[in-house]
Design a protein around this motif. Structure first.
Motif, PDB file in Angstrom:
ATOM      1  N   LEU A 144     -14.126   5.894   7.177  1.00  0.00           N
ATOM      2  CA  LEU A 144     -14.870   5.867   5.920  1.00  0.00           C
ATOM      3  C   LEU A 144     -14.110   5.169   4.794  1.00  0.00           C
ATOM      4  CD1 LEU A 144     -17.486   6.661   4.587  1.00  0.00           C
ATOM      5  CD2 LEU A 144     -16.490   8.883   4.008  1.00  0.00           C
ATOM      6  N   PRO A 145     -12.800   5.396   4.596  1.00  0.00           N
ATOM      7  CA  PRO A 145     -12.078   4.652   3.549  1.00  0.00           C
ATOM      8  C   PRO A 145     -12.092   3.140   3.791  1.00  0.00           C
ATOM      9  CG  PRO A 145     -10.825   6.571   4.233  1.00  0.00           C
ATOM     10  CD  PRO A 145     -11.945   6.437   5.207  1.00  0.00           C
ATOM     11  N   LEU A 146     -11.987   2.727   5.066  1.00  0.00           N
ATOM     12  CA  LEU A 146     -12.021   1.299   5.378  1.00  0.00           C
ATOM     13  C   LEU A 146     -13.387   0.717   5.054  1.00  0.00           C
ATOM     14  CD1 LEU A 146     -10.812  -1.260   6.634  1.00  0.00           C
ATOM     15  CD2 LEU A 146     -11.510  -0.392   8.880  1.00  0.00           C
ATOM     16  N   ILE A 147     -14.450   1.431   5.406  1.00  0.00           N
ATOM     17  CA  ILE A 147     -15.803   0.963   5.104  1.00  0.00           C
ATOM     18  C   ILE A 147     -16.006   0.885   3.590  1.00  0.00           C
ATOM     19  CG2 ILE A 147     -18.253   1.575   5.265  1.00  0.00           C
ATOM     20  CD1 ILE A 147     -17.675   2.746   8.008  1.00  0.00           C
ATOM     21  N   THR A 148     -15.434   1.820   2.876  1.00  0.00           N
ATOM     22  CA  THR A 148     -15.572   1.832   1.420  1.00  0.00           C
ATOM     23  C   THR A 148     -14.931   0.609   0.786  1.00  0.00           C
ATOM     24  OG1 THR A 148     -15.567   4.259   1.392  1.00  0.00           O
ATOM     25  CG2 THR A 148     -15.089   3.137  -0.684  1.00  0.00           C
ATOM     26  N   ILE A 149     -13.708   0.270   1.208  1.00  0.00           N
ATOM     27  CA  ILE A 149     -13.031  -0.890   0.614  1.00  0.00           C
ATOM     28  C   ILE A 149     -13.722  -2.196   1.012  1.00  0.00           C
ATOM     29  CG2 ILE A 149     -11.344  -1.246   2.472  1.00  0.00           C
ATOM     30  CD1 ILE A 149      -9.289  -1.909   0.345  1.00  0.00           C
ATOM     31  N   LEU A 150     -14.299  -2.252   2.218  1.00  0.00           N
ATOM     32  CA  LEU A 150     -15.056  -3.437   2.623  1.00  0.00           C
ATOM     33  C   LEU A 150     -16.326  -3.574   1.789  1.00  0.00           C
ATOM     34  CD1 LEU A 150     -14.732  -3.342   6.527  1.00  0.00           C
ATOM     35  CD2 LEU A 150     -13.508  -4.804   4.929  1.00  0.00           C
ATOM     36  N   THR A 151     -16.971  -2.445   1.504  1.00  0.00           N
ATOM     37  CA  THR A 151     -18.182  -2.470   0.683  1.00  0.00           C
ATOM     38  C   THR A 151     -17.872  -2.922  -0.737  1.00  0.00           C
ATOM     39  OG1 THR A 151     -19.111  -0.643   1.992  1.00  0.00           O
ATOM     40  CG2 THR A 151     -20.114  -1.084  -0.152  1.00  0.00           C
ATOM     41  N   VAL A 152     -16.778  -2.424  -1.298  1.00  0.00           N
ATOM     42  CA  VAL A 152     -16.386  -2.818  -2.657  1.00  0.00           C
ATOM     43  C   VAL A 152     -16.089  -4.315  -2.709  1.00  0.00           C
ATOM     44  CG1 VAL A 152     -14.613  -2.559  -4.436  1.00  0.00           C
ATOM     45  CG2 VAL A 152     -15.537  -0.532  -3.288  1.00  0.00           C
ATOM     46  N   ASN A 153     -15.382  -4.820  -1.712  1.00  0.00           N
ATOM     47  CA  ASN A 153     -15.085  -6.259  -1.675  1.00  0.00           C
ATOM     48  C   ASN A 153     -16.351  -7.085  -1.529  1.00  0.00           C
ATOM     49  OD1 ASN A 153     -12.046  -7.175  -1.551  1.00  0.00           O
ATOM     50  ND2 ASN A 153     -12.124  -5.209  -0.490  1.00  0.00           N
ATOM     51  N   LEU A 154     -17.272  -6.618  -0.706  1.00  0.00           N
ATOM     52  CA  LEU A 154     -18.544  -7.324  -0.536  1.00  0.00           C
ATOM     53  C   LEU A 154     -19.310  -7.410  -1.849  1.00  0.00           C
ATOM     54  CD1 LEU A 154     -20.956  -8.479   1.068  1.00  0.00           C
ATOM     55  CD2 LEU A 154     -21.595  -6.131   1.638  1.00  0.00           C
ATOM     56  N   LEU A 155     -19.410  -6.301  -2.558  1.00  0.00           N
ATOM     57  CA  LEU A 155     -20.118  -6.288  -3.840  1.00  0.00           C
ATOM     58  C   LEU A 155     -19.404  -7.141  -4.874  1.00  0.00           C
ATOM     59  CD1 LEU A 155     -21.052  -2.494  -4.016  1.00  0.00           C
ATOM     60  CD2 LEU A 155     -22.521  -4.402  -3.358  1.00  0.00           C
ATOM     61  N   LEU A 156     -18.078  -7.103  -4.868  1.00  0.00           N
ATOM     62  CA  LEU A 156     -17.296  -7.905  -5.817  1.00  0.00           C
ATOM     63  C   LEU A 156     -17.514  -9.399  -5.581  1.00  0.00           C
ATOM     64  CD1 LEU A 156     -15.146  -7.861  -8.071  1.00  0.00           C
ATOM     65  CD2 LEU A 156     -13.402  -7.897  -6.278  1.00  0.00           C
ATOM     66  N   VAL A 157     -17.509  -9.800  -4.323  1.00  0.00           N
ATOM     67  CA  VAL A 157     -17.710 -11.213  -3.989  1.00  0.00           C
ATOM     68  C   VAL A 157     -19.123 -11.659  -4.343  1.00  0.00           C
ATOM     69  CG1 VAL A 157     -17.893 -12.841  -2.068  1.00  0.00           C
ATOM     70  CG2 VAL A 157     -15.945 -11.288  -2.191  1.00  0.00           C
ATOM     71  N   ALA A 158     -20.118 -10.866  -3.948  1.00  0.00           N
ATOM     72  CA  ALA A 158     -21.514 -11.273  -4.097  1.00  0.00           C
ATOM     73  C   ALA A 158     -21.999 -11.235  -5.541  1.00  0.00           C
ATOM     74  CB  ALA A 158     -22.402 -10.394  -3.230  1.00  0.00           C
ATOM     75  N   GLY A 203      -8.687 -10.322   0.185  1.00  0.00           N
ATOM     76  CA  GLY A 203      -8.550  -9.306   1.221  1.00  0.00           C
ATOM     77  C   GLY A 203      -7.141  -8.766   1.327  1.00  0.00           C
ATOM     78  N   THR A 204      -6.166  -9.664   1.336  1.00  0.00           N
ATOM     79  CA  THR A 204      -4.766  -9.241   1.445  1.00  0.00           C
ATOM     80  C   THR A 204      -4.331  -8.443   0.228  1.00  0.00           C
ATOM     81  OG1 THR A 204      -4.318 -11.266   2.719  1.00  0.00           O
ATOM     82  CG2 THR A 204      -2.427 -10.043   1.888  1.00  0.00           C
ATOM     83  N   LEU A 205      -4.715  -8.906  -0.964  1.00  0.00           N
ATOM     84  CA  LEU A 205      -4.321  -8.233  -2.196  1.00  0.00           C
ATOM     85  C   LEU A 205      -4.932  -6.836  -2.284  1.00  0.00           C
ATOM     86  CD1 LEU A 205      -2.844  -8.517  -4.937  1.00  0.00           C
ATOM     87  CD2 LEU A 205      -5.008  -9.339  -5.897  1.00  0.00           C
ATOM     88  N   SER A 206      -6.223  -6.723  -1.967  1.00  0.00           N
ATOM     89  CA  SER A 206      -6.873  -5.420  -2.073  1.00  0.00           C
ATOM     90  C   SER A 206      -6.308  -4.422  -1.063  1.00  0.00           C
ATOM     91  CB  SER A 206      -8.385  -5.566  -1.870  1.00  0.00           C
ATOM     92  OG  SER A 206      -8.679  -6.103  -0.579  1.00  0.00           O
ATOM     93  N   ALA A 207      -5.954  -4.913   0.128  1.00  0.00           N
ATOM     94  CA  ALA A 207      -5.397  -4.013   1.145  1.00  0.00           C
ATOM     95  C   ALA A 207      -3.992  -3.555   0.780  1.00  0.00           C
ATOM     96  CB  ALA A 207      -5.385  -4.714   2.502  1.00  0.00           C
TER      97      ALA A 207
END
Length: 409
Positions: free
Chosen positions: A210-224, A90-94
């Motif tokens: 929307l940009p915040l939701i996008t980065i959260l979605t990408v992280n969710l998909l990456l983790v899962a 989370g910290t790195l991606s942000a």
């Protein structure tokens, strides 16, 4: 029909009803909030009995089989490692992905929110054991009490033979009740998804999130779909790691559209046993522990949101020391969020802003509108973490009976 299909159907109907049924008046909103609260209460109804009796018989079986130490080592290691990994991600991606700043609000901060670690520890050991069942959303006192009963039974098995039989009988009854209420939630999820859809529409209408939701979605998909399956393949040498992700569908849907970790625990425990084949002695211990302590999703969301707040108020580059502080404090705060079954990430973000100071104490208000959605992402990641983590513990302690996909509920 598979359980996750029933949940998905309920979610589709709930989301559709948010756009079909007029819910713009205060009266209709109040009615929907009332229904949502009732659904959450009903969903948690079977949780405490199953938690207490399940923990009791599970600890007894683990001690009887000599698996207590091995299970504890793997549980603690998995909780800490998953939380640290998500804090880093989370910290790195942000920091690497510079999201646009949010509009600065003129709102003043509310009353200061704080978490007393001493009060949390005291609540785990209340003055009366009866109070362990009355802690509301904080499940740890009840879990510890149940585990203590099971551990006491294991010290003298001949003297506690009847008590163990009673404990196991009540555990089976409580689990049957848990299955009944998890089936009933296929109806209740409609109200939860309707409320989620209204919140999501509000966030989208604002446009700035929307940009915040996008980065959260990408992280969710990456983790899962990438990180957790690779870890499972490496640690457990499992040739089909995505079967755990398949078993996580129903818990994820529940977590994402309710944002409530306690409600999610109903589905997680059931899918852990009936889909993945994790034995009750592990299933009844790992999932409650992960639900209370493994809040890596909350860490990931909190760290990303805090970096967004920093960049909103300041155009300076975030230093390495600040990056390290954000990751570390988000990591540590996650372990004291057990008393917040919902809204934990926003509470952690509020505390983080207060601790950081330097004019950022009210920064969390920038994300108040989006808080239900960012908390949904955190709960969803936490649900997936609990499924993968419990599976790893079960494999390493050999307390699992692998099942074919067609046997999944």
């Amino acid at each position: 029909m598979k359980l996750w299909m029933k949940y998905l159907l309920g979610i589709v109907l709930g989301v559709a009803s948010a756009f079909i049924i007029p819910l713009n008046s205060p009266q209709s909103t109040a009615i929907l909030d009332f229904v949502v609260n009732i659904v959450l209460r009903i969903g948690r109804y079977a949780l405490i009995p199953s938690l207490f009796f399940g923990a009791g018989i599970a600890v007894f079986r683990l001690r009887d089989g000599g698996l207590t130490s091995l299970s504890a080592i793997w549980i603690v290691s998995t909780v800490v490692a998953s939380t640290a990994l998500l804090a880093f991600l989370g910290t790195l991606s942000a920091v690497l992905i510079k999201l646009p700043p949010l509009p600065i609000t003129a709102e003043k901060s509310f009353s200061e929110i704080s978490i007393s670690v001493t009060d949390l520890i005291m609540s785990v050991f209340p003055e009366s054991p009866v109070e362990a069942f009355l802690e509301g959303t904080f499940l740890l006192p009840c879990f510890v009490f149940g585990g203590a009963v099971g551990g006491a039974c294991a010290t003298d098995k001949s003297a506690s033979k009847q008590a163990v039989g009673t404990l196991e009988s009540f555990s089976n009854v409580a689990y049957s009740m848990l299955c009944f209420f998890s089936d009933m939630m296929t109806i209740g999820i409609m109200a939860l998804s309707c409320r989620w859809a209204l919140n999501f529409a509000t966030v989208l209408k604002a446009g700035v999130f929307l940009p915040l939701i996008t980065i959260l979605t990408v992280n969710l998909l990456l983790v899962a779909f990438v990180i957790y399956p690779l870890i499972l393949r490496f640690i457990c040498h499992d040739p089909r790691p995505f079967k755990v992700l398949y078993a996580s569908v129903c818990p994820f849907l529940t977590a994402f559209f309710s944002g409530d970790t306690n409600l999610t625990l109903l589905c997680s425990m059931r899918h852990g046993k009936d889909s993945l084949g994790i034995r009750r002695r592990t299933n009844a211990v790992t999932f409650p522990v992960f639900s209370i302590f493994a809040r890596g999703g909350s860490v990931l969301v909190t760290s990303i949101c805090f970096v967004v707040i920093l960049r909103t108020y300041s155009y300076l580059e975030i230093s390495f020391s600040d990056t390290l502080w954000i990751g570390t404090m988000s990591f540590l705060l996650s372990f004291v969020l057990g008393g917040f079954s919902s809204g934990g990430p926003f509470v952690a973000l509020t505390i983080l802003c207060t601790m950081y100071g330097r004019g950022f104490s009210s920064g969390y208000l920038l994300l108040r509108t989006a808080s239900p959605i960012i908390c949904a992402y955190a709960a969803g990641i936490d649900a997936i973490t609990a499924m993968f983590g419990s599976y790893i513990v079960a494999v390493k302690t050999r307390t699992i009976e692998h099942r074919a996909l067609k046997q999944f509920i």
